[in-house]
Design a protein around this motif. Structure first.
Motif, PDB file in Angstrom:
ATOM      1  N   ASN A   8      19.691  72.707  46.867  1.00  0.00           N
ATOM      2  CA  ASN A   8      21.000  73.261  47.174  1.00  0.00           C
ATOM      3  C   ASN A   8      20.822  74.449  48.094  1.00  0.00           C
ATOM      4  O   ASN A   8      19.853  75.193  48.001  1.00  0.00           O
ATOM      5  CB  ASN A   8      21.694  73.709  45.879  1.00  0.00           C
ATOM      6  N   LYS A   9      21.759  74.654  49.008  1.00  0.00           N
ATOM      7  CA  LYS A   9      21.632  75.728  49.986  1.00  0.00           C
ATOM      8  C   LYS A   9      21.464  77.085  49.328  1.00  0.00           C
ATOM      9  O   LYS A   9      20.828  77.977  49.872  1.00  0.00           O
ATOM     10  CB  LYS A   9      22.849  75.735  50.905  1.00  0.00           C
ATOM     11  N   GLU A 257      23.097  73.862  61.310  1.00  0.00           N
ATOM     12  CA  GLU A 257      22.718  72.468  61.114  1.00  0.00           C
ATOM     13  C   GLU A 257      21.521  72.120  61.998  1.00  0.00           C
ATOM     14  O   GLU A 257      21.487  72.438  63.183  1.00  0.00           O
ATOM     15  CB  GLU A 257      23.891  71.555  61.459  1.00  0.00           C
ATOM     16  N   ALA A 312      23.696  68.594  57.614  1.00  0.00           N
ATOM     17  CA  ALA A 312      25.080  68.765  58.060  1.00  0.00           C
ATOM     18  C   ALA A 312      25.969  69.326  56.960  1.00  0.00           C
ATOM     19  O   ALA A 312      26.941  70.037  57.241  1.00  0.00           O
ATOM     20  CB  ALA A 312      25.632  67.424  58.555  1.00  0.00           C
ATOM     21  N   ASP A 313      25.642  69.016  55.696  1.00  0.00           N
ATOM     22  CA  ASP A 313      26.465  69.511  54.591  1.00  0.00           C
ATOM     23  C   ASP A 313      26.044  70.900  54.120  1.00  0.00           C
ATOM     24  O   ASP A 313      26.561  71.414  53.133  1.00  0.00           O
ATOM     25  CB  ASP A 313      26.425  68.531  53.413  1.00  0.00           C
ATOM     26  N   GLY A 314      25.090  71.519  54.833  1.00  0.00           N
ATOM     27  CA  GLY A 314      24.652  72.864  54.485  1.00  0.00           C
ATOM     28  C   GLY A 314      23.507  72.914  53.498  1.00  0.00           C
ATOM     29  O   GLY A 314      23.006  73.990  53.197  1.00  0.00           O
ATOM     30  N   SER A 315      23.082  71.768  52.987  1.00  0.00           N
ATOM     31  CA  SER A 315      21.957  71.764  52.048  1.00  0.00           C
ATOM     32  C   SER A 315      20.643  71.915  52.802  1.00  0.00           C
ATOM     33  O   SER A 315      20.557  71.645  54.000  1.00  0.00           O
ATOM     34  CB  SER A 315      21.939  70.469  51.233  1.00  0.00           C
TER      35      SER A 315
END
Length: 419
Positions: A8-9, A257, A312-315
């Motif tokens: 997780n980010k 990203e 792309a989803d920040g993870s």
């Protein structure tokens, strides 16, 4: 290696925010990215096995514009830049560095023969064979005394434990002395105006500056203009002069990203289902590690390097995890031979040869005669018959002696001849 997992980010965020920036070869691919790790050499700046050119890099220390010579071996830095296709050279665009804490040594009972744990500002600081110690007045870390003032760089969990990569002594006449520490608030009492960080109680009732929004779990930096009171049995108390929320109080990292990330960090809190990476929870079932990385090999205090990129989803997609090598042995002797990548020293009637690479911490302490220690010090500066101390491990595959640290020192005085 081909290891993939997804953190997780917030794990990435915490790791960078909680790292003390001011240790592992790199397999980072070419391109721009962020590297977090220990400085091992100069002449450029060596971090995580890569030699970064710094001619065009901005450098800041504790948020202030600075220069490369103000950095030290063992400092943990956040470096932005690119790595060339060879994987061992690159170019830095920015380097930032800030110590984890700076303040008073409160207890030394856990330090034995220069290793162990010491209490600094209510934080449990682990000293190992690889901790770099720098002092203008003390010969070794074993000479530290209670109430000495030190600056600590390393990896922290945010709740009171730090693995020190560098400790530097300070004195109360230093113009830049600033007794301070960072950590996550716990036990906040808004009536008594106190909270704790590690084993230190912070009283901010008379602080000149206090940011709004204090709460348990918020990341803060606290400063004081007074000595710490208390003892190891009853606890320690700081009277804060300033309480500042760090990084908006949370541990975010605004990566773009596709940005490549490489960072070193400390493993702790291992359970059957998870571990902590710089204090942040990593669940085993969230990882997709292939068989050539054994999660069962994790132990508390281990330093690992993780590499990956921002999705792309920040993870943070982790593409590789590997264990960094601690020093297992320490020897000293006179140099009898060297090449561009090896050094050989005398050991009684025999010799030992060591491989020196970009991960080797290069330290010059030679100051006898007209010599002065070199900041930009490399293997090329080492001459035959000079005296060096080497820390190393033995590579399990090649059986080579790999130098983790090479320190050039003044030659010891010959023992007197007894008649």
């Amino acid at each position: 290696m081909n290891k993939k997992s997804v953190f997780n980010k917030t794990v990435l965020a915490a790791s960078i925010a909680m790292l003390s920036a001011c240790g592992g070869s790199s397999s980072q691919t070419s391109g721009s990215g962020t590297t977090v790790g220990v400085v091992t050499g100069f002449g450029s700046v060596y971090v995580n096995g890569v030699e970064y050119e710094t001619d065009s890099a901005s450098i800041d220390i504790d948020g202030l514009e600075s220069i490369e010579t103000s950095l030290g071996i063992g400092d943990v830095v956040i470096l932005k830049g690119s790595v060339n296709a060879d994987g061992v050279t690159g170019n830095a665009t920015s380097i930032s560095c800030t110590d984890e804490l700076e303040g008073y040594v409160l207890d030394l009972s856990g330090l034995v023969d220069g290793v162990g744990t010491i209490n600094i500002m209510g934080q449990s600081v682990t000293i190992n064979i690889d901790t770099v110690f720098d002092s203008d007045t003390l010969a070794s870390i074993s000479e530290l005394s209670v109430d000495d003032i030190v600056e600590v760089s390393g990896f922290a969990d945010g709740i009171g434990s730090i693995l020190a990569t560098r400790i530097e002594t300070k004195n109360d006449t230093d113009e830049d002395l600033d007794v301070e520490l960072k950590g996550l608030i716990s036990n906040l009492d808004t009536t008594a105006l106190t909270f704790t960080i590690g084993d230190l109680t912070v009283d901010y009732s008379e602080a000149l500056e206090v940011d709004a929004g204090l709460a348990d779990g918020v990341l803060v930096e606290v400063k004081t203009q007074s000595a710490i009171s208390g003892n190891i049995t009853d606890g320690f108390l700081m009277s804060a002069s300033k309480v500042e929320i760090e990084d908006d109080g949370d541990i975010d990292f605004d990566g773009d990203e596709g940005e490549d990330i490489e960072m070193q960090g400390m493993v702790s809190g291992i359970t059957d289902t998870s571990f902590l990476f710089n204090g942040q929870l990593v669940e085993f079932d969230s990882l997709e590690i292939d068989d050539d990385f054994d999660m069962a090999s994790l132990v508390d205090g281990m330093i690992i390097t993780v590499e990956g990129h921002i999705a792309a989803d920040g993870s943070f997609v982790v593409e590789e995890i590997e264990e960094d090598h601690d020093s297992d042995f320490e020897v000293e002797g006179f140099v009898t031979d060297k090449t561009d990548t090896t050094v050989t020293i005398s050991q009684g009637d025999s010799t030992l040869t060591f491989t020196v690479n970009n991960d080797t911490r290069m330290i010059d302490e030679q100051d006898e005669g007209s010599s002065t220690p070199l900041h930009f010090f490399s293997l090329a500066d080492v001459a035959i018959d000079e005296f060096v101390e080497i820390k190393y491990y033995v590579d399990e595959t090649s059986e080579e002696n790999i130098a983790t640290e090479l320190e050039r020192e003044d030659a010891p005085s010959p023992e007197p001849v007894l008649n």
